[in-house]
Write an enzyme that holds these catalytic residues in place. Structure first.
Site, short mmCIF file in Angstrom:
data_model
loop_
_atom_site.label_atom_id
_atom_site.label_comp_id
_atom_site.label_asym_id
_atom_site.label_seq_id
_atom_site.Cartn_x
_atom_site.Cartn_y
_atom_site.Cartn_z
CE LYS A 87 3.54 -11.64 -22.79
NZ LYS A 87 3.02 -11.02 -21.85
CG ASP B 265 -0.61 -10.93 -20.21
OD1 ASP B 265 0.52 -11.15 -20.93
OD2 ASP B 265 -0.47 -9.89 -19.58
CG ASP C 234 2.62 -10.29 -18.04
OD1 ASP C 234 3.35 -10.32 -19.03
OD2 ASP C 234 2.01 -9.15 -17.64
CE LYS C 235 9.56 -7.72 -16.50
NZ LYS C 235 9.34 -6.49 -16.02
CB THR C 236 4.91 -5.54 -16.91
OG1 THR C 236 6.37 -5.89 -17.70
CG2 THR C 236 5.14 -4.30 -16.68
N GLY D 227 7.43 -9.93 -22.15
CA GLY D 227 8.14 -9.18 -23.55
C GLY D 227 9.40 -8.32 -23.02
#
Length: 668
Positions: free
Chosen positions: A541, A564, A363-365, A514
């Site tokens: 996701k 997530d 997941d990025k953030t 997102g």
């Protein structure tokens, strides 16, 4: 009525989970108690045992000592052995013999044969001391195992806790505090700044920014005004709102996430432990070889009691103490090791799977990025220096709660710039902030404002910065453009090293976020990732994870938000970043306490080593049987070599020691 039902079933879920949790705690305590009581009873049993006395030359005799031995052993058999006897009955009913039936068979055969010997129905030695030590070691193994498994799922309880329990409902121009469960669609509620949104709804009055990052993964707070929707569980940051509720308890977005998580958790495959499969085979081997041994000795014309003694020896020896410890000891060591390294293993089966991963989704953030804004570029005009632009912007920004403002202030700290004070600070609704710094009028504004007022600026630089998904703000001094600053969610240094190391291992790295495509591509390019899926809605996701799994890949998912959680549950191995929300942490199989993506590598390596140790241990444990069973059955009797139960027991202890020592070498 519907909403009552909603909150009721919600509550029921929570109670059910608390009940399960308490049940598990109780079982661990139960094994511990049975183990210590059995251990104390074992001491006199060993001392009174004829076989032990022959070896050690001890002589302990008193009237009815046999019956004291019988009484103590009966206590151990029925009290200490109860979990295994009960387990045997369950396995018998399911027609699926395993560890429990193997232990049950060995202790029952040893017990009833020994009772017969004491009561004078058979010759030879009793097996009471073997019975006692076998039960002790098996109880210890199960206790260790259950303790290391204890992390299990309170995920849904954590999710339930996240929703506020009280809402401020508006009735006849008065507000009253009511439980969220009593809200009905169409009710109007007030939400104050800093409060969580209790249910999904539509704004009917007020403008604000809302932090939805824990639900959607969108890193920037979202501006909201009349007519926009708000999601339960998000946080209202600046203005007061009046909201008309659209969803109640069960219908909210968060409730949907809750049900997704519980679904994914219950459908996750429970691959049985290797030790259980080995136990199943050994059960058949033990029972089979016992019967064959009995028949052969009878056929050779020996007495029934000799044939029975051989049969019992085979069956008792076939139940390996070492097998009961082979897995739990390795697990205990690897759990301790991983905890030292800041990894909490909540699901062992999944942890053992980690060695097979060939794709990892991040997941990025907050996972690959720091989850907070930093200044990446400062472009200046009119001969003003970078530091001056920062100084003026920082002065105006210091009164704002906006994440971008914090980014500017952090940059000033990094450069050791002093903050001037600001007068006449005010927010220019929807466009920016302004104030007077040392008597000079300073404005920090959005691109929209600059365009509307038709300032001329370097549009190509602006475009290329925006292409990278950076947020650009402009700084004006006395209505003159003096600079623009680009801010972005900064990439974590450790993330780069992690992706590099995964590449070397031939593991694919994929980013799931997102956030918009531009931001995602910019971050992915900096990290050199293999694939990017951007603008993925939270509900999708887990779908995205499924999609990667269909390419015959074993997928690990690393994430930190509530959004997530379903994806973490869907992945083959779910890894939560510890600084994330409790829910993500509770749904994951493994939690990274230090929130360092590099720990993903540690997991893969530790999983590989743990698995190898287990296999070695199972070979030691079962390998001993491959040799001991034929000897116990009397295969070498023709040349005068018969394995007495005592020697069998010594061999058994030896294999247990080897297994224990081998498990400890995992630390090295």
């Amino acid at each position: 009525m519907a909403h009552h039902h909603g909150s009721h079933s919600h509550k029921h879920q929570t109670e059910q989970m608390q009940h399960n949790h308490a049940g598990h705690d109780h079982m661990i305590e139960d094994f511990k108690k049975r183990f210590f009581i059995s251990l104390i009873l074992t001491i006199p049993i060993v001392l009174l045992s004829g076989m032990i006395q022959e070896w050690t030359g001890l002589r302990i005799h008193f009237p009815y000592d046999d019956f004291v031995l019988l009484l103590l052993s009966s206590c151990i058999y029925f009290y200490g052995g109860w979990p295994f006897l009960k387990g045997s009955i369950d396995e018998w009913r399911q027609k699926n013999p395993g560890m429990m039936m193997l232990i049950g068979l060995a202790i029952s055969v040893a017990y009833f044969y020994s009772v017969a010997v004491i009561l004078g129905y058979g010759q030879g030695h009793d097996f009471f001391w073997e019975l006692a030590t076998l039960i002790d070691i098996m109880l210890l193994g199960h206790w260790i195992e259950m303790k290391s498994v204890m992390g299990a799922s309170n995920a849904l309880q954590e999710l339930v806790k996240l929703l506020p329990s009280v809402a401020h409902r508006i009735k006849d121009d008065e507000t009253e505090d009511v439980p969220v469960s009593e809200l009905q669609a169409g009710d109007r509620i007030r939400i104050k700044p800093g409060e969580q949104v209790p249910v999904d709804g539509k704004i009917v009055e007020g403008t604000t920014t809302v932090d939805e990052s824990m639900l959607t993964g969108e890193s920037l707070p979202v501006d909201k005004q009349d007519g926009d929707t708000v999601i339960a569980g998000s946080i209202n940051q600046e203005g007061g709102l009046t909201v008309e509720t659209t969803g109640t308890g069960e219908g909210t977005y968060l409730s949907k996430v809750i049900s997704l998580v519980s679904e994914a958790q219950s459908t996750k495959s429970r691959t049985q432990n290797l030790a259980d499969r080995a136990a199943k085979m050994l059960f058949y081997v033990a029972a089979g070889s016992g019967i064959v041994t009995f028949l052969i000795w009878m056929a050779l014309g020996y007495s029934v009691s000799t044939a029975i003694e051989r049969m019992v020896t085979v069956m008792v020896i076939a139940c390996p103490h070492a097998l009961g410890l082979a897995a739990p000891l390795v697990v205990a060591v690897s759990t301790a090791l991983s905890a030292k390294n800041g990894l909490l293993i909540r699901n062992r089966t999944q942890f053992e799977e980690a060695r097979n991963l060939n794709a990892i989704i991040f997941d990025k953030t907050g996972t690959l990025t720091q989850g907070r804004f930093g200044v990446t570029n400062v472009i200046t005009y009119e001969g003003v220096g970078e530091e001056e632009v920062l100084r003026l912007a920082g002065a105006v920004e210091q009164s704002s709660q906006h994440p971008l403002a914090r980014g500017v202030l952090t940059e000033m700290e990094t450069r050791n710039l002093s903050l001037p004070s600001v007068d006449g600070f005010r927010s220019m609704t929807g466009v920016g902030l302004e104030g007077y710094v040392d008597g000079v009028h300073v404005q920090v504004v959005s691109p929209r404002y600059v365009r509307e007022k038709q300032f001329d600026f370097d549009t190509s630089t602006f475009e290329s910065l925006s292409e990278e998904g950076k947020t650009v703000v402009f700084v004006l001094k006395e209505k003159q453009l003096i600079g623009m600053m680009a801010l972005a969610d900064l990439v974590r240094e450790e993330a780069k090293e992690t992706i590099q190391a995964l590449k070397e291992k031939g593991i694919q790295s994929i980013m799931l976020t997102g956030d918009n495509q531009k931001v995602a591509s910019w971050v992915a390019a900096q990290l050199d990732m293999d694939q990017v899926y951007a603008e993925v809605l939270p509900d999708d996701k887990s779908q995205q994870v499924k999609h990667v799994q269909t390419e015959r890949k074993k997928v690990g998912m690393v994430g930190d938000g509530i959004n997530d959680a379903p994806a973490l549950a869907q992945a083959d191995v779910g890894i939560a970043i510890g600084s994330g929300t409790d829910v993500a942490v509770e749904t994951a199989d493994i939690v990274l306490v230090k929130s360092n993506p590099k720990d993903v590598l540690t997991i893969i390596e530790l999983s590989q080593k743990t698995y190898n140790k287990m296999i070695q241990n199972l070979w030691w444990a079962a390998g001993y049987n491959i040799i001991a069973i034929p000897l116990a059955a009397g295969i070498l009797a023709p040349i005068g070599i018969i394995l007495s139960p005592a020697i069998g027991a010594v061999l058994m202890s030896l294999s247990t020691v080897i297994v224990a020592v081998n498990a400890k070498t995992l630390r090295i």
